[in-house]
Every structure is written in C-alpha cells, then in structure tokens.
Design a protein around this motif. Structure first.
Motif, short mmCIF file in Angstrom:
data_model
loop_
_atom_site.label_atom_id
_atom_site.label_comp_id
_atom_site.label_asym_id
_atom_site.label_seq_id
_atom_site.Cartn_x
_atom_site.Cartn_y
_atom_site.Cartn_z
N HIS A 177 54.35 37.11 30.19
CA HIS A 177 53.48 36.45 29.20
C HIS A 177 52.61 37.42 28.43
O HIS A 177 51.41 37.22 28.26
CB HIS A 177 52.58 35.41 29.87
CG HIS A 177 53.34 34.37 30.62
ND1 HIS A 177 54.16 33.45 30.01
CD2 HIS A 177 53.44 34.14 31.96
CE1 HIS A 177 54.73 32.69 30.92
NE2 HIS A 177 54.32 33.09 32.12
N GLY A 178 53.21 38.53 28.00
CA GLY A 178 52.45 39.48 27.17
C GLY A 178 51.73 40.57 27.96
O GLY A 178 50.90 41.28 27.40
N TRP A 179 52.03 40.67 29.24
CA TRP A 179 51.39 41.70 30.08
C TRP A 179 52.44 42.51 30.81
O TRP A 179 53.39 41.94 31.36
CB TRP A 179 50.46 41.04 31.12
CG TRP A 179 49.26 40.45 30.47
CD1 TRP A 179 49.20 39.22 29.86
CD2 TRP A 179 47.99 41.06 30.31
NE1 TRP A 179 47.95 39.03 29.33
CE2 TRP A 179 47.18 40.15 29.60
CE3 TRP A 179 47.45 42.29 30.70
CZ2 TRP A 179 45.86 40.43 29.26
CZ3 TRP A 179 46.13 42.56 30.38
CH2 TRP A 179 45.36 41.64 29.66
N ASN A 180 52.27 43.82 30.82
CA ASN A 180 53.05 44.67 31.72
C ASN A 180 52.35 44.59 33.07
O ASN A 180 51.17 44.93 33.18
CB ASN A 180 53.07 46.11 31.18
CG ASN A 180 53.92 47.04 32.05
OD1 ASN A 180 53.81 47.01 33.27
ND2 ASN A 180 54.73 47.86 31.42
N ARG A 181 53.09 44.10 34.07
CA ARG A 181 52.44 43.80 35.35
C ARG A 181 52.81 44.80 36.44
O ARG A 181 53.01 44.44 37.59
CB ARG A 181 52.80 42.37 35.78
CG ARG A 181 52.33 41.33 34.75
CD ARG A 181 52.28 39.95 35.33
NE ARG A 181 52.08 38.94 34.30
CZ ARG A 181 50.88 38.58 33.84
NH1 ARG A 181 49.80 39.13 34.32
NH2 ARG A 181 50.79 37.65 32.90
N LYS A 182 52.90 46.08 36.04
CA LYS A 182 53.20 47.10 37.05
C LYS A 182 51.94 47.66 37.70
O LYS A 182 51.97 48.68 38.36
CB LYS A 182 54.02 48.25 36.44
CG LYS A 182 55.43 47.81 36.04
CD LYS A 182 56.36 48.97 35.77
CE LYS A 182 57.66 48.49 35.16
NZ LYS A 182 57.52 47.95 33.81
N GLY A 183 50.81 46.98 37.51
CA GLY A 183 49.56 47.50 38.06
C GLY A 183 49.52 47.51 39.58
O GLY A 183 50.13 46.68 40.25
N ILE A 184 48.74 48.48 40.09
CA ILE A 184 48.37 48.49 41.52
C ILE A 184 47.31 47.40 41.71
O ILE A 184 47.22 46.76 42.74
CB ILE A 184 47.83 49.89 41.91
CG1 ILE A 184 48.93 50.94 41.75
CG2 ILE A 184 47.27 49.89 43.33
CD1 ILE A 184 48.45 52.38 41.87
N PHE A 185 46.52 47.23 40.64
CA PHE A 185 45.57 46.12 40.56
C PHE A 185 46.06 45.25 39.39
O PHE A 185 46.74 45.74 38.49
CB PHE A 185 44.17 46.61 40.23
CG PHE A 185 43.56 47.49 41.29
CD1 PHE A 185 42.63 46.97 42.19
CD2 PHE A 185 43.90 48.84 41.39
CE1 PHE A 185 42.06 47.79 43.16
CE2 PHE A 185 43.34 49.65 42.36
CZ PHE A 185 42.41 49.13 43.25
N ASP A 186 45.69 43.96 39.37
CA ASP A 186 46.11 43.15 38.23
C ASP A 186 45.16 43.39 37.05
O ASP A 186 44.28 44.26 37.12
CB ASP A 186 46.24 41.67 38.62
CG ASP A 186 44.90 40.97 38.81
OD1 ASP A 186 43.83 41.62 38.71
OD2 ASP A 186 44.91 39.75 39.07
N ASP A 187 45.33 42.64 35.96
CA ASP A 187 44.52 42.88 34.76
C ASP A 187 43.03 42.71 35.04
O ASP A 187 42.20 43.38 34.44
CB ASP A 187 44.97 41.95 33.62
CG ASP A 187 44.91 40.48 33.99
OD1 ASP A 187 44.98 40.16 35.19
OD2 ASP A 187 44.78 39.64 33.08
N ARG A 188 42.68 41.82 35.99
CA ARG A 188 41.25 41.60 36.31
C ARG A 188 40.78 42.49 37.44
O ARG A 188 39.76 42.25 38.06
CB ARG A 188 41.01 40.14 36.64
CG ARG A 188 41.36 39.24 35.47
CD ARG A 188 40.45 38.07 35.32
NE ARG A 188 40.58 37.58 33.95
CZ ARG A 188 39.76 37.91 32.96
NH1 ARG A 188 38.73 38.70 33.18
NH2 ARG A 188 39.97 37.46 31.75
#
Ligand code: ADA
Length: 569
Positions: free
Chosen positions: A536-547
């Motif tokens: 949905h418009g986010w690259n979600r490869k984070g170790i943490f999420d967007d928040r």
C-alpha cells in the motif's frame, strides 16, 4: 558587525501547476506571482513542508510543479548590507523569481543553495518571492524513475535571507581528521569577500575550544576593494580527545574575519583501509549498521529534531554503530546528532538508477557533481561522516557507466582527502567501477528475497571479494513483511525475515573481509512503486515499521550486533 538572518519559514501561498502546458501559457503570471487567475487557486501552506507528505490527499500523488509565493519586507537592519537568499533544500529542482525576475535554477532536492540579492532587495520595499518547484522523475533525473522511495516536492527545508557585513566569509569548508601521532588536524578553506570601497587588512582567526582545550590559529589576509581572497588555514592541535562511537568527543570551532563569524562543531578521527581492514583511529573496526531513509508517516521528509534523535537512539538500541543515509543527503540535524551520539555515517548523492549514456550526458554529470560538491561542502566538518558514496545500483557493469562515474570519485577525493569513497553496487562479480575506484566496495545483495536461495550468500560473496580484491561493506540485504504478519505461508512474514537475517548475519559476520553490514532497512518507508496487497505505498523491509515499532527481527539484530561489539561475532 555580525551577519543577521531574516527567516522566510512560515505561511506561504502555493498552487499546483502542470509543468509542460501551464508554465508555458501562464508563465508570466506565475513568475510574477500574480495568483489571481492562476489555473488552480492558491492555498496556504507552511514552509518547510512537502506537498506529498501524506497530509493533503489531493496532492499526495502529485508529480509535477507547484508555485510558492511569499511577500516580504526586509527589516531596517538590512540597510547597506549584501543580502543572500538561502534555501536549505527544495525538492527536487526549482526556479526562483524575485519581483518577476529570474534569480536562477537549482537541481537536486537535498542540499543548500543560495542566490545573491545584491541590488535586488532592500528594506522599505515590498518584495514578492516566487519558487517553482518540481518533483517529476524520468530516466534523465536523479533520482531516476526506478528510485524506490518518495520524491518529495516543495520547499521542505528552511529558507532565509542573510544580511552580511561588508567584509564577510562566503563559503567555509572545515575538514577535521586525526594524525597518526594523535593530533587534531583541521583544514579550513574560506573565501573572504570585501564589499567595501577600500582595501582591507584583516585577521582570519580560527578557535577550537572545548573539553578544557583552547587552540587558536590566525592568518593576516589582505583583500582589495570589491575582491575575494581564498585562504586555507591548516591547524595541528595537540591534546585532543579522538572522536569515536564509544567516545564522541566534540569541539566548538569559531572562525572570524573582521567581525563576521561562522561556527561549527567538529571532532577528530582518522578512517583508513589497510588490506582487508577498516581502521578507525588506527584500530580495526566493523560497521554494525542499517539503512535509513529520511522519512516518516506523519512528517514526510520534515522530521522534527526530537524524532530524528529518537531514530538514531533506536539504531543504537539495537547496537548499531553506523548508519547508511540512503539514498540522498538527509537533513543536517541527522549528522549533528550522529556526531553527538557517536554513529558513523555513510552518506550519498541521489544517483540512483537512470540511463547514464543517453541524453545530455555531460549536463547530467555536472548536475551530479554539483550535488556531490554541495553535500561535501555542507557535511565535511562532521566527524561521524566516514564514507562519501557516489551512487547506488547504477549500471556499473557497463564501460560507459565507469567513464560517467570517474569524475564523481575524482571530485570527492579532490575536495576531501580524509574520507573514503564508495558506492553501492548490485552487479556482483560483473562490477567494473568499485574495483578501480572505491576504497571499500559496497555490495547490495538480496539472496533469498529477490533471487534464488539464501544459501547462495556465502559462495557469492566470496566470489565478489575475489573479483574485487578489497574489503566489502554489505550495503543492503533484507526481506519484506508487514509488522505482525506471521507464519510460513510465503516469504512476506516476520518469521521469514528473521530466518533470512539470521543466515546473513551469521554467514557474513564470519567473513573478515566484510567490514560492515547494513541491512535494508531500519524503518519501513514510503514508496509509491510499492503497491502490492501487503505494501500500500510502503516498502516494508524495515527492522522497525513506519511508526518505529520493532519487528521480531530487531531482537535478532540487537543480539548479533551485541556479540559483534564484544568481539564475539
Ligand atoms: C534496492 C535499492 C533500495 C531498495 C531495495 C529494495 O537494492 O537500493 O533502494 O529499494 O532495493 O527494497 O528492493
């Protein structure tokens, strides 16, 4: 007489316009900021902000031009002074008009630039400033279409008018390092301009203070009326505490010339490559890193200072001692906080993708050189910065690309002899740029995510190392999952991300020629290229999420980096 500043942040008028058609038809009205009768009515915005930071649903997906209008009057204190209009950054390129007259254009969305307003702005008159900012992408822009992150548009960093004293410093580069015998070295180059009608003999004075130390260096400089003198001051300072992640010792630098004064914070450390080792202050170091984008769901690219600090503290909480600031210069506060908190930085220009051997190759190379020059000018005093990167995932297996990149390496080395130069390649053993040019090779690899099996990591990295013959920083690896998505049904789960990290960290951590690990990425980040059902418009490869909420993998990284820090990894 000291320099003074008049901030232009705050309320501006703004309107979106379509680049090709409307600027041609409405050009004269737009340039003059005559907003009545604009194709689309203006709205009020606060500068700094990006129009596509998610707060205005109408503009969130807009890729085009927006016109910004600001009326102002300079205070009386500006009388008789040379005035300079300075932007900390405008995304991604812009043309600036004052009272209907073009001041100039700037390309590159992440570094400061300025226009001389001498004879154009004075107190007591009302002025209209118009900025036409554009955030479109093509194969000819930097970043190019394929860049997997948001191209923020607008005046998203601060704007001000600076009033200068008659004798002032134009530009200052202060490059600190540490000599082999432990002295703080500081090379200060500065242009001194004399706007007065008589020749001036002045004393250029640099003072380094802090931690009980006070070291002063002076130089007599003669500047003819209306002329500019370029001066370099070299300091060798005994008794400094070296800067390192464990002990980030910082000092105040004040440089003055006839009342004009510039201040920076500096620290002294040495970074080198010897054989397969990276040495910080003469001792081998391995970078326990992560990749960070300058992005946040609530603020876009305008993160408040406290949020940047929190981001850096989160990196430290999982035992990082380094960050790669991908893929463009981040807000300067990031570098100041990295200095203070002891985080080593890889910083780069937005040379991400793009078709580098078609179109006006020379013009585009000069545009990149300018972005690199502005980055080094802005950030060369930060001890946290150890690596200048001249690009990411460009076609570095192609001879034309090698020719294209050579001037970028050359420029970085000419401007700064104390840092290492690199770039992040995804061309494996076909690489022909890192081998001749990089001090340490940046390698992006996604075995087990985009390609084949995670079991290929070890053999492939050994082949790349044999082919390049230099130490390697694994500048990217990773897997994508929305936080909370569990199980084994497919690869898009936290469980798979954990398994992929465990394998990469164990295998790569054991290779002594791998001097740094930078998983992709510290946080989930906006990318309108990413539109599958889980993104949905986010690259979600984070170790943490967007928040900034941890995924399971945060613990894996924290424990592994903890062992590495203790020398067990
Ligand atoms: C590339 C690129 C990054 C990131 C990553 C990914 O390697 O350098 O910008 O987008 O891929 O998530 O696929």
């Amino acid at each position: 007489m000291e320099r003074i500043a008049f901030p232009l942040d705050g309320a501006w008028e703004m309107a979106p316009v379509e680049q090709a058609v409307e600027l041609r038809w409405w050009g004269p009205r737009i340039r003059s900021g005559l907003s009545e009768g604009f194709p689309i009515a203006t709205r009020k915005v606060r500068v700094p902000s990006a129009w596509n930071d998610g707060r205005d649903p109408e503009l969130n997906l807009f890729r085009g031009s927006c016109v910004y209008i600001k009326d102002f009057r300079l205070p009386a204190a500006f009388k008789g002074r040379r005035t300079v209009l300075r932007f900390d950054a405008v995304g991604q390129r812009c043309t600036v008009y004052l009272d209907g007259e073009a001041l100039g254009s700037h390309e590159g969305g992440y570094t400061p630039f300025s226009f001389d307003l001498a004879g154009k702005a004075a107190p007591g008159r009302s002025h209209r400033l118009v900025v036409v900012a554009n955030n479109q992408r093509s194969e000819q822009t930097f970043p190019a279409i394929s860049g997997d992150f948001e191209s923020y548009g607008g005046i998203y960093r601060s704007v001000e008018i600076i009033g200068l004293p008659a004798v002032h410093m134009d530009k200052m580069l202060a490059i600190p390092s540490l000599s082999a015998d432990g002295r703080g070295e500081l090379s200060i180059s500065v242009s001194v301009r004399n706007d007065s009608k008589r020749r001036r003999e002045i004393e250029l004075r640099a003072a380094v203070t802090g931690r009980g130390l006070k070291y002063i260096s002076t130089r007599a400089v003669t500047v003819k009326a209306g002329a500019v003198a370029s001066v370099t001051l070299k300091m060798r300072i005994p008794g400094v505490s070296p800067w390192s992640p464990e002990s980030p010792a910082m000092y105040d630098l004040a440089v003055s010339a006839a009342g004009d004064r510039l201040r920076k914070r500096v620290g002294f450390r040495r970074i080198e490559v010897k054989g397969n080792h990276l040495l910080l202050n003469g001792r081998p170091i391995r970078l326990r890193g992560a990749n960070r984008h300058d992005d946040h769901p609530d603020f876009g690219p305008c993160l408040p200072d406290a949020v940047i600090r929190r981001d850096l503290e989160l990196a430290k909480s999982i035992n990082c001692n380094a960050l790669r600031l991908a893929h463009y210069p981040h807000r300067e506060k990031t570098y100041e906080l990295a200095d203070e908190l002891g985080i080593l930085l890889w910083t780069e220009i937005p040379f991400v993708g793009g078709d580098v051997w078609t179109g006006d190759v020379r013009r585009r190379n000069l545009a990149l050189q300018n972005m690199l020059r502005e980055l080094i000018e802005r950030d060369c005093h930060h001890p946290s910065v150890i690596l200048w990167s001249v690009g990411n995932e460009v076609a570095s297996d192609h001879p034309a690309c090698r020719r294209f990149m050579a001037p970028l390496y050359k420029l970085a080395r000419r401007m700064d002899k104390t840092r290492l130069v690199t770039f992040a390649s995804n061309r494996g053993t076909n690489e022909i740029v890192s081998q001749p040019f990089s001090d340490v090779a940046g390698v992006n690899q996604y075995y087990g995510w985009y390609s084949a099996s995670v079991n290929d990591v070890s053999g492939n990295m050994d082949s790349i190392h044999r082919a390049l013959g230099k130490p390697i920083i694994v500048s990217e690896f990773g897997a994508e999952c929305p936080r909370g998505r569990r199980g084994r049904k497919d690869r898009w789960t936290e469980d798979y991300q954990v398994a992929l990290y465990r394998h990469n960290l164990r295998v790569l951590g054991a290779k002594r020629y791998v001097v740094g690990l930078f998983p992709w990425a510290l946080f989930d980040f906006r990318s309108h290229r990413r539109m599958n059902v889980l993104q949905h418009g986010w690259n979600r490869k984070g170790i943490f999420d967007d928040r900034r909420r941890p995924k399971l993998v945060a613990k894996v990284v924290r424990e592994f980096y903890g062992r590495m820090a203790r020398g067990e990894g």
